[in-house]
Write a protein that holds these residues in place. Structure first.
Motif, PDB file in Angstrom:
ATOM      1  N   CYS A 223       0.729  -1.191  -0.143  1.00 39.90           N
ATOM      2  CA  CYS A 223      -0.078   0.120   0.031  1.00 39.90           C
ATOM      3  C   CYS A 223       0.752   1.349  -0.092  1.00 39.90           C
ATOM      4  O   CYS A 223       2.067   1.151   0.360  1.00 39.90           O
ATOM      5  CB  CYS A 223      -0.930  -0.017   1.086  1.00 39.90           C
ATOM      6  N   ILE A 224       0.231   2.452  -0.368  1.00 36.97           N
ATOM      7  CA  ILE A 224       0.793   3.658  -0.412  1.00 36.97           C
ATOM      8  C   ILE A 224      -0.067   4.724   0.429  1.00 36.97           C
ATOM      9  O   ILE A 224      -1.219   4.524   0.167  1.00 36.97           O
ATOM     10  CB  ILE A 224       1.178   4.247  -1.657  1.00 36.97           C
ATOM     11  N   VAL A 225       0.542   5.169   1.329  1.00 37.02           N
ATOM     12  CA  VAL A 225      -0.173   6.567   2.144  1.00 37.02           C
ATOM     13  C   VAL A 225       0.197   7.846   1.734  1.00 37.02           C
ATOM     14  O   VAL A 225       1.714   7.978   1.815  1.00 37.02           O
ATOM     15  CB  VAL A 225       0.037   6.271   3.634  1.00 37.02           C
ATOM     16  N   LEU A 226      -0.599   8.429   0.854  1.00 35.51           N
ATOM     17  CA  LEU A 226      -0.151   9.740   0.512  1.00 35.51           C
ATOM     18  C   LEU A 226      -0.626  10.900   1.277  1.00 35.51           C
ATOM     19  O   LEU A 226      -1.831  11.030   1.574  1.00 35.51           O
ATOM     20  CB  LEU A 226      -0.416   9.802  -0.860  1.00 35.51           C
ATOM     21  N   LYS A 227      -0.040  11.965   1.043  1.00 39.57           N
ATOM     22  CA  LYS A 227      -0.556  13.299   1.769  1.00 39.57           C
ATOM     23  C   LYS A 227      -1.612  13.912   0.737  1.00 39.57           C
ATOM     24  O   LYS A 227      -1.263  13.879  -0.559  1.00 39.57           O
ATOM     25  CB  LYS A 227       0.686  14.158   1.906  1.00 39.57           C
ATOM     26  N   PRO A 232       6.825  18.199  -1.108  1.00 42.28           N
ATOM     27  CA  PRO A 232       7.958  17.512  -1.095  1.00 42.28           C
ATOM     28  C   PRO A 232       8.052  16.589   0.344  1.00 42.28           C
ATOM     29  O   PRO A 232       7.504  16.782   1.412  1.00 42.28           O
ATOM     30  CB  PRO A 232       9.110  18.508  -1.236  1.00 42.28           C
ATOM     31  N   MET A 233       8.687  15.552  -0.018  1.00 40.09           N
ATOM     32  CA  MET A 233       8.982  14.469   1.280  1.00 40.09           C
ATOM     33  C   MET A 233       9.882  15.263   2.176  1.00 40.09           C
ATOM     34  O   MET A 233      11.068  15.806   1.532  1.00 40.09           O
ATOM     35  CB  MET A 233       9.683  13.206   0.744  1.00 40.09           C
ATOM     36  N   ILE A 234       9.650  15.290   3.442  1.00 40.39           N
ATOM     37  CA  ILE A 234      10.499  15.632   4.443  1.00 40.39           C
ATOM     38  C   ILE A 234      10.265  15.040   5.798  1.00 40.39           C
ATOM     39  O   ILE A 234       9.235  14.857   6.116  1.00 40.39           O
ATOM     40  CB  ILE A 234      10.553  17.426   4.552  1.00 40.39           C
ATOM     41  N   ILE A 235      11.288  14.756   6.382  1.00 41.06           N
ATOM     42  CA  ILE A 235      11.340  14.018   7.752  1.00 41.06           C
ATOM     43  C   ILE A 235      11.083  14.952   8.742  1.00 41.06           C
ATOM     44  O   ILE A 235      12.079  15.664   9.219  1.00 41.06           O
ATOM     45  CB  ILE A 235      12.238  13.002   7.844  1.00 41.06           C
ATOM     46  N   THR A 236       9.907  14.948   9.430  1.00 43.69           N
ATOM     47  CA  THR A 236       9.818  16.048  10.571  1.00 43.69           C
ATOM     48  C   THR A 236       9.478  15.172  12.000  1.00 43.69           C
ATOM     49  O   THR A 236       9.268  13.758  11.748  1.00 43.69           O
ATOM     50  CB  THR A 236       8.968  17.023  10.280  1.00 43.69           C
ATOM     51  N   LYS A 237       9.239  15.738  12.965  1.00 40.72           N
ATOM     52  CA  LYS A 237       8.555  14.996  14.083  1.00 40.72           C
ATOM     53  C   LYS A 237       7.132  14.498  13.665  1.00 40.72           C
ATOM     54  O   LYS A 237       6.882  13.490  14.170  1.00 40.72           O
ATOM     55  CB  LYS A 237       8.522  15.883  15.297  1.00 40.72           C
ATOM     56  N   ASN A 238       6.401  15.023  12.881  1.00 37.84           N
ATOM     57  CA  ASN A 238       5.234  14.608  12.448  1.00 37.84           C
ATOM     58  C   ASN A 238       5.218  13.145  11.996  1.00 37.84           C
ATOM     59  O   ASN A 238       4.298  12.364  11.557  1.00 37.84           O
ATOM     60  CB  ASN A 238       4.563  15.688  11.880  1.00 37.84           C
ATOM     61  N   SER A 257       9.000   5.094   5.614  1.00 34.96           N
ATOM     62  CA  SER A 257       9.091   6.308   4.516  1.00 34.96           C
ATOM     63  C   SER A 257      10.446   6.150   3.957  1.00 34.96           C
ATOM     64  O   SER A 257      11.338   5.599   4.883  1.00 34.96           O
ATOM     65  CB  SER A 257       9.120   7.630   5.554  1.00 34.96           C
ATOM     66  N   ASN A 258      10.502   6.543   2.779  1.00 34.52           N
ATOM     67  CA  ASN A 258      11.866   6.709   2.120  1.00 34.52           C
ATOM     68  C   ASN A 258      12.453   7.943   2.861  1.00 34.52           C
ATOM     69  O   ASN A 258      11.900   8.662   3.615  1.00 34.52           O
ATOM     70  CB  ASN A 258      11.898   6.935   0.736  1.00 34.52           C
ATOM     71  N   ALA A 259      13.963   7.970   2.805  1.00 33.69           N
ATOM     72  CA  ALA A 259      14.648   9.039   3.263  1.00 33.69           C
ATOM     73  C   ALA A 259      14.253  10.333   2.234  1.00 33.69           C
ATOM     74  O   ALA A 259      13.654  10.196   1.300  1.00 33.69           O
ATOM     75  CB  ALA A 259      15.907   8.648   3.297  1.00 33.69           C
ATOM     76  N   ASP A 260      14.348  11.553   2.905  1.00 37.92           N
ATOM     77  CA  ASP A 260      14.091  12.808   2.331  1.00 37.92           C
ATOM     78  C   ASP A 260      15.163  13.498   1.520  1.00 37.92           C
ATOM     79  O   ASP A 260      15.191  14.451   1.268  1.00 37.92           O
ATOM     80  CB  ASP A 260      13.447  13.588   3.475  1.00 37.92           C
ATOM     81  N   LEU A 261      16.168  12.628   1.145  1.00 36.84           N
ATOM     82  CA  LEU A 261      17.606  13.537   0.504  1.00 36.84           C
ATOM     83  C   LEU A 261      17.498  12.469  -0.839  1.00 36.84           C
ATOM     84  O   LEU A 261      17.371  11.274  -0.886  1.00 36.84           O
ATOM     85  CB  LEU A 261      18.641  13.227   1.124  1.00 36.84           C
ATOM     86  N   SER A 267      12.244   7.086  -5.418  1.00 30.99           N
ATOM     87  CA  SER A 267      12.068   7.615  -6.744  1.00 30.99           C
ATOM     88  C   SER A 267      11.220   8.716  -7.076  1.00 30.99           C
ATOM     89  O   SER A 267      11.300   9.497  -7.694  1.00 30.99           O
ATOM     90  CB  SER A 267      11.746   6.688  -7.494  1.00 30.99           C
ATOM     91  N   ILE A 268      10.275   8.975  -6.185  1.00 29.90           N
ATOM     92  CA  ILE A 268       9.472  10.032  -5.996  1.00 29.90           C
ATOM     93  C   ILE A 268       9.844  11.042  -4.747  1.00 29.90           C
ATOM     94  O   ILE A 268       9.035  10.697  -3.484  1.00 29.90           O
ATOM     95  CB  ILE A 268       7.925   9.941  -6.020  1.00 29.90           C
ATOM     96  N   LEU A 269      10.490  12.170  -4.722  1.00 29.16           N
ATOM     97  CA  LEU A 269      10.530  12.899  -3.587  1.00 29.16           C
ATOM     98  C   LEU A 269       9.802  14.093  -3.511  1.00 29.16           C
ATOM     99  O   LEU A 269       9.779  14.968  -2.592  1.00 29.16           O
ATOM    100  CB  LEU A 269      11.968  13.414  -3.593  1.00 29.16           C
ATOM    101  N   THR A 270       9.089  14.412  -4.694  1.00 32.71           N
ATOM    102  CA  THR A 270       8.269  15.637  -4.585  1.00 32.71           C
ATOM    103  C   THR A 270       6.883  15.570  -4.104  1.00 32.71           C
ATOM    104  O   THR A 270       6.178  16.650  -3.780  1.00 32.71           O
ATOM    105  CB  THR A 270       7.715  15.803  -6.420  1.00 32.71           C
ATOM    106  N   HIS A 271       6.488  14.307  -3.518  1.00 30.19           N
ATOM    107  CA  HIS A 271       5.165  14.142  -3.020  1.00 30.19           C
ATOM    108  C   HIS A 271       5.288  13.374  -1.906  1.00 30.19           C
ATOM    109  O   HIS A 271       5.660  12.421  -1.796  1.00 30.19           O
ATOM    110  CB  HIS A 271       3.965  13.401  -3.912  1.00 30.19           C
TER     111      HIS A 271
END
Length: 505
Positions: A223-227, A232-238, A257-261, A267-271
């Motif tokens: 499955c994929i869980v999308l915002k 863009p993908m970014i790892i935060t406390k949330n 989660s994939n890493a954010d760098l 392959s998709i860091l924009t969403h």
């Protein structure tokens, strides 16, 4: 000759039998199919419900009829747009599906996801017959069983499609393949059809997110869980809170989660999105080591015997796990140890990040923090902690979440190349391999195989599978920031002392 009236009836029968539409919708469904097929006449044949039929078998007959009758070309891309439009006529509205999902969720989370996953297959959003073409096997490594897949389910672009796409006006709707606006979208030559695609709205950390399934299904219930927003993908406390809340909501699923760098990310860091599913990877079963009690948060921390560098946190309190995960992540972002090539920042560019993975196991939430670094050098332009060039003939792409967990997703070219290699290796023809356009990249690897095995027609495929598995093991070992050597283990110990500082034990 294909009887199109019969195939229409079979497809409507199938859709009613699988709950895609109701019996009350039979006439409506037939008429919608007549519209898509540009038919203005229909005679209902005698056709019984067939519970064992595969939806793709019916669609294949309709596709063949449509090509023969000039309704569509035989381009795979146009056929995919066409048969998705057909299934879109027989798929319930999103609000109806979401209501049914919620009703089943009240009985059990697993019942809800069972329903939604079956829906994705029955509407042919997940093309099971195509996915069945993927080549899969297991590789027994010192760390546990690794999963190896050669991905054949994503069709190659037809040259005619590529030519047409050049003349199509650029569109930014949907903005990317993960946007919520894909739900029900008809698609175009340069964007896949999603008329039969449905998503389930979730609330995670007070935000709008959606649950869907991957059409390529690399593992069970992928499955994929999308915002909801295209961010863009970014790892935060949330990030940690969302993952934990999702697992609390669906305790039979893992999520990560994939890493954010770049380089160490997906392959998709924009969403911003996560991947999960109902599958137990080897990393989840890896041997735990170096247990400590982090008194500040009342959780247990440990490392894993795994090719990559993992800190596992275990506890019952979501708030404490969020805070501990974020504190460790924050410290890791600034951590340096040049003795093992870890430099956190150069020229204002951050290099340290993590791949976080969450699950519920044995009455505890588990948060795995996989330490990553994307620094490059002149000698290693693709990344210091990226597969070495010696492995690129098998795997050159980013090492993301799925590979971190122990599943190799290898390019489709390998099927053709491995078949050729079987022929050349059985003949002992290394010179032929080194001269062949498709095989020369495998030259040194093939020579080593020939030197170490007595190859026969009976064992050669098993040997190649084993050696590909060995390469994948090397790939994920390369991606580990602390190697499983004395030097690496000592460096990891020093790192943990810093990351766990002031947390108590």
């Amino acid at each position: 000759m294909i009887d199109i009236n019969k195939e229409i009836t079979r497809l409507v029968n199938f859709s009613i039998g699988k709950g895609l539409i109701d019996e009350r919708d039979r006439i409506y469904g037939i008429n919608k199919l007549l519209e898509v097929l540009s038919l203005d006449d229909y005679t209902a044949p005698f056709c019984t419900m067939d519970e064992d039929v595969c939806v793709d078998d019916i669609l294949e007959n309709i596709r063949c009829w449509a090509v023969e009758n000039n309704r569509v070309s035989d381009s795979i891309d146009e056929l995919d747009l066409f048969d998705t439009k057909i299934m879109a006529q027989l798929t319930k509205m999103p609000s109806v599906i979401e209501d049914e999902f919620k009703q089943l969720y009240n009985e059990s989370p697993a019942k809800a996801t069972d329903y939604f996953y079956a829906l994705a297959k029955n509407t042919n959003y997940i093309r099971e017959k195509r996915i069945a073409k993927d080549i899969k096997w297991k590789y027994e490594s010192p760390y546990g069983i690794l999963d190896i897949t050669i991905n054949l389910s994503k069709p190659e672009k037809d040259p005619r499609t590529i030519a047409k796409a050049k003349n199509i006006r650029k569109s930014h709707y949907p903005e990317c393949l993960l946007c919520k606006e894909n739900e029900g979208y008809a698609g175009r030559i340069n964007h896949p059809a999603r008329g039969n695609h449905r998503i389930i709205e979730l609330e995670l950390a007070g935000e709008q997110w959606f649950l869907q399934y991957s059409p390529y299904v690399y593992y069970n219930e992928h499955c994929i869980v999308l915002k909801g927003e295209h961010e863009p993908m970014i790892i935060t406390k949330n990030t940690f809170r969302r993952l934990l809340e999702f697992v609390k909501m669906f305790p039979h699923y893992f999520i990560g989660s994939n890493a954010d760098l770049p380089i160490v990310g997906g392959s998709i860091l924009t969403h911003d999105h996560y991947q999960g599913g109902r599958y137990t990877f080897s990393m989840a079963k890896a041997r735990e080591e170096n247990h400590v009690h982090l008194e500040k948060y009342d959780i247990i921390a440990c490392t894993l015997y795994w090719p990559m560098s993992v800190i596992r946190l275990k506890g019952n309190n979501i708030d404490n796990l969020v805070e501990a995960s974020y504190e460790i992540f924050t410290k890791w972002k600034g951590y340096n140890d040049e003795t093992v090539s870890i430099i956190s920042e150069t020229n204002g560019n951050r290099h340290n990040t993590i791949t976080p993975i969450c699950r519920f196991k044995d009455d505890f939430f588990e948060m795995d923090l996989v330490l990553r670094n994307n620094r490059t050098t002149v000698e290693r332009p693709l990344g210091i902690f990226h597969p070495r060039p010696k492995y690129h003939h098998i795997k050159k792409e980013n090492i993301g979440l799925i590979e971190v967990l122990g599943l190799a997703v290898l390019p489709s070219r390998l099927k053709h190349e491995m078949n050729l290699l079987c022929e050349y290796l059985l003949n002992g023809d290394i010179d032929g391999i080194r001269k062949h356009d498709d095989l020369r990249k495998h030259g040194d690897w093939a020579a080593n195989i020939l030197e170490n095995y007595l190859l026969t027609e009976d064992n050669i495929k098993d040997v190649l599978h084993k050696e590909i598995g060995s390469v994948f093991l090397g790939v994920i070992e390369d991606a580990g920031v602390f190697k499983n050597t004395d030097e690496g283990k000592n460096a990891f110990t020093r790192c943990r002392e810093v990351l766990f500082e002031d947390m108590g034990d």
